[in-house]
Design a protein around this motif. Structure first.
Motif, short mmCIF file in Angstrom:
data_model
loop_
_atom_site.label_atom_id
_atom_site.label_comp_id
_atom_site.label_asym_id
_atom_site.label_seq_id
_atom_site.Cartn_x
_atom_site.Cartn_y
_atom_site.Cartn_z
N TYR A 1 136.45 -35.51 -45.65
CA TYR A 1 136.15 -36.87 -46.09
C TYR A 1 134.64 -37.10 -46.15
CZ TYR A 1 135.84 -41.95 -46.02
OH TYR A 1 135.51 -43.25 -46.32
N CYS A 2 133.96 -36.64 -45.11
CA CYS A 2 132.53 -36.86 -45.01
C CYS A 2 131.77 -36.14 -46.11
CB CYS A 2 132.07 -36.37 -43.64
SG CYS A 2 130.36 -36.68 -43.31
N LYS A 3 132.18 -34.91 -46.41
CA LYS A 3 131.52 -34.14 -47.48
C LYS A 3 131.67 -34.87 -48.80
CE LYS A 3 131.75 -29.41 -45.82
NZ LYS A 3 132.60 -28.23 -45.80
N LYS A 4 132.89 -35.31 -49.05
CA LYS A 4 133.16 -36.01 -50.30
C LYS A 4 132.33 -37.30 -50.36
CE LYS A 4 135.37 -36.19 -54.13
NZ LYS A 4 135.13 -35.19 -55.18
N HIS A 5 132.27 -37.96 -49.24
CA HIS A 5 131.51 -39.20 -49.14
C HIS A 5 130.04 -38.95 -49.52
CE1 HIS A 5 131.29 -43.24 -47.27
NE2 HIS A 5 130.01 -42.94 -47.18
N LEU A 6 129.47 -37.90 -48.94
CA LEU A 6 128.06 -37.58 -49.23
C LEU A 6 127.89 -37.16 -50.69
CD1 LEU A 6 127.18 -35.57 -46.01
CD2 LEU A 6 126.30 -37.82 -46.64
N GLU A 7 128.88 -36.43 -51.17
CA GLU A 7 128.81 -35.95 -52.56
C GLU A 7 128.82 -37.12 -53.53
OE1 GLU A 7 131.77 -32.82 -53.27
OE2 GLU A 7 132.01 -33.70 -55.26
N ILE A 8 129.73 -38.06 -53.30
CA ILE A 8 129.81 -39.22 -54.19
C ILE A 8 128.53 -40.03 -54.11
CG2 ILE A 8 131.00 -41.44 -54.52
CD1 ILE A 8 133.61 -40.01 -53.73
N LYS A 9 128.00 -40.15 -52.91
CA LYS A 9 126.75 -40.89 -52.72
C LYS A 9 125.61 -40.22 -53.49
CE LYS A 9 125.67 -43.70 -48.72
NZ LYS A 9 125.67 -43.72 -47.26
N ALA A 10 125.55 -38.89 -53.41
CA ALA A 10 124.47 -38.16 -54.07
C ALA A 10 124.60 -38.22 -55.59
CB ALA A 10 124.47 -36.70 -53.60
N ASN A 11 125.85 -38.20 -56.07
CA ASN A 11 126.07 -38.23 -57.52
C ASN A 11 125.72 -39.57 -58.14
OD1 ASN A 11 126.93 -35.65 -57.43
ND2 ASN A 11 129.13 -36.12 -57.59
N ASN A 12 125.83 -40.63 -57.35
CA ASN A 12 125.60 -41.97 -57.89
C ASN A 12 124.48 -42.65 -57.13
OD1 ASN A 12 128.02 -42.08 -59.72
ND2 ASN A 12 129.01 -41.77 -57.74
N ALA A 13 123.41 -41.92 -56.86
CA ALA A 13 122.35 -42.45 -56.01
C ALA A 13 121.77 -43.75 -56.56
CB ALA A 13 121.25 -41.41 -55.85
N ASP A 14 121.72 -43.89 -57.88
CA ASP A 14 121.07 -45.08 -58.44
C ASP A 14 122.06 -46.11 -58.97
OD1 ASP A 14 121.82 -43.24 -60.22
OD2 ASP A 14 119.94 -43.13 -61.34
N ASN A 15 123.34 -45.87 -58.77
CA ASN A 15 124.31 -46.85 -59.28
C ASN A 15 125.36 -47.17 -58.22
OD1 ASN A 15 126.19 -48.36 -60.65
ND2 ASN A 15 125.87 -47.24 -62.57
N LYS A 16 125.15 -48.31 -57.58
CA LYS A 16 126.02 -48.63 -56.45
C LYS A 16 127.45 -48.93 -56.89
CE LYS A 16 125.70 -51.08 -52.10
NZ LYS A 16 126.59 -52.26 -52.05
N LYS A 17 127.58 -49.62 -58.02
CA LYS A 17 128.92 -49.98 -58.51
C LYS A 17 129.74 -48.73 -58.81
CE LYS A 17 129.52 -54.58 -58.95
NZ LYS A 17 128.69 -54.89 -57.79
N GLU A 18 129.11 -47.79 -59.53
CA GLU A 18 129.77 -46.52 -59.86
C GLU A 18 130.21 -45.80 -58.59
OE1 GLU A 18 130.37 -44.51 -62.72
OE2 GLU A 18 130.28 -46.43 -63.77
#
Lengths: 166, 182
Positions: B77-94
């Motif tokens: 879960y944590c890895k995925k969480h970080l991955e999603i965060k990194a992929n959308n660093a500049d778009n909070k809604k996405e």
């Protein structure tokens, strides 16, 4: 393949499947998610019972419930009843800080946070970052309060604004 | 998404931290993942502070209150969480949309009993996002359900004295209208 076994295990989760699961896991294609794989290798363990969830954790769950479900949660057990009463009787303070460089976003964010739970706080402290025009910030905050809390008169919100432009 | 210890992420050059669970399983995770577990972070920081002079550091962190099963799920879960965060660093809604999507999929594979286990593990590890997510998941699972359903869901039994429950139910009769079928 892995998916199929998960389904089976879900129905008969008290039966030990690990050996079968491990074999099929090693032969399963790389397409199965690692989560599924991790679940496959599960061996004998004692599942903790819900009683191990203490009052604080229970409170974390129950305070997210909408009002009717919250009310029926009071009838589940003595502990649940006690926790529900605790949620209702304590004066609730919610606070949030946003350093979003956009005034609009910052105000949205802090309001989302302080009003995120169905049972509203009595008192909310919302802080946003510095460098905004005082007049703009004030107008936006007043509008947001009017829009969001039209029916909630008892909440007091203090918005803290840091270092303003003149 | 890589499994623990096997096939480390080739793009990442970060340090690894080893976690040892109560059932003596060893997990090697990236520092970024381990640092989301505040309990681990605290331990890690303390160790580092103590070892500043000697230059050695213990990489094995024992987690006596966490079993391997919930930990494995939490790491994923944590890895995925970080991955999603990194992929959308500049778009909070996405980011929120992606996260919601992932969380919905995640819950399809989790049993109620496992949620209990995950909450206890996330609580011990002080992994706030996961704890919030699991508590939210439990809350939505029991939303609009009858008292009997909730008890069955968690394997609880009523411990009220005779009469007490009836009184409460009378008081909150309005809340039992329109609950979902069990």
């Amino acid at each position: 393949m892995a998916e199929v076994i998960i389904r089976i295990r879900h129905h008969l989760h008290h039966i030990e499947f690990s050996q079968e699961a491990e074999t099929s896991c090693s032969s399963s294609s790389s397409s199965s998610s690692s989560l599924s794989k991790l679940r496959m290798t599960k061996t004998h363990r004692t599942t903790p019972r819900f009683e191990e969830i203490n009052a604080d954790l229970l409170q974390n769950i129950l305070e997210r419930l909408p009002v009717p479900s919250f009310a029926s949660a009071t009838c589940v057990s003595k502990l649940w009843n006690r926790v529900c009463n605790r949620i209702l009787s304590r004066p609730k303070l919610a606070s949030a800080l946003s350093l979003n460089p956009s005034l609009h976003m910052a105000v949205e964010e802090v309001f989302d946070k302080v009003l995120s739970k169905p049972i509203r706080p009595h008192f909310a402290l919302a802080s946003i970052g510095s460098g905004f025009s005082l007049i703009d910030a004030f107008r936006l905050v007043v509008w947001t309060i009017l829009l969001r809390m039209f029916f909630v008169f008892e909440v007091e919100v203090i918005v803290v604004l840091g270092g303003f432009k003149a | 998404m890589s499994n623990q210890s096997e096939s480390p992420n080739p793009t990442s050059s970060s340090n690894k931290i080893t976690l040892k669970t109560s059932d003596n399983e060893v997990f090697e995770v990236e520092e970024a993942v381990a640092m989301k577990f505040c309990t681990v972070k605290q331990y890690f920081d303390d160790e580092n502070n103590n070892n500043v002079t000697s230059g050695t550091s213990t990489t094995l962190i024992p987690l006596p209150n966490v079993e391997s099963h919930p930990l494995a799920i939490l790491i994923t879960y944590c890895k995925k969480h970080l991955e999603i965060k990194a992929n959308n660093a500049d778009n909070k809604k996405e980011m929120e949309i992606d996260m919601e999507h992932y969380e919905r999929e995640f819950l399809k594979n989790v049993m109620p009993q496992e949620l209990t286990e995950l909450i206890l593990a996330a609580n011990y590890l002080n992994f706030k996002e996961a704890l919030d997510f699991f508590c939210r998941a439990v809350a939505s699972a029991i939303q609009n359900k009858s008292v009997e359903y909730v008890r069955k869901f968690f394997g609880l039994e009523s411990d009220f004295k005779p009469g007490e429950e009836e009184k409460l139910r009378e008081e909150f009769a309005w809340s039992f209208e329109g609950v979902d079928e069990d």
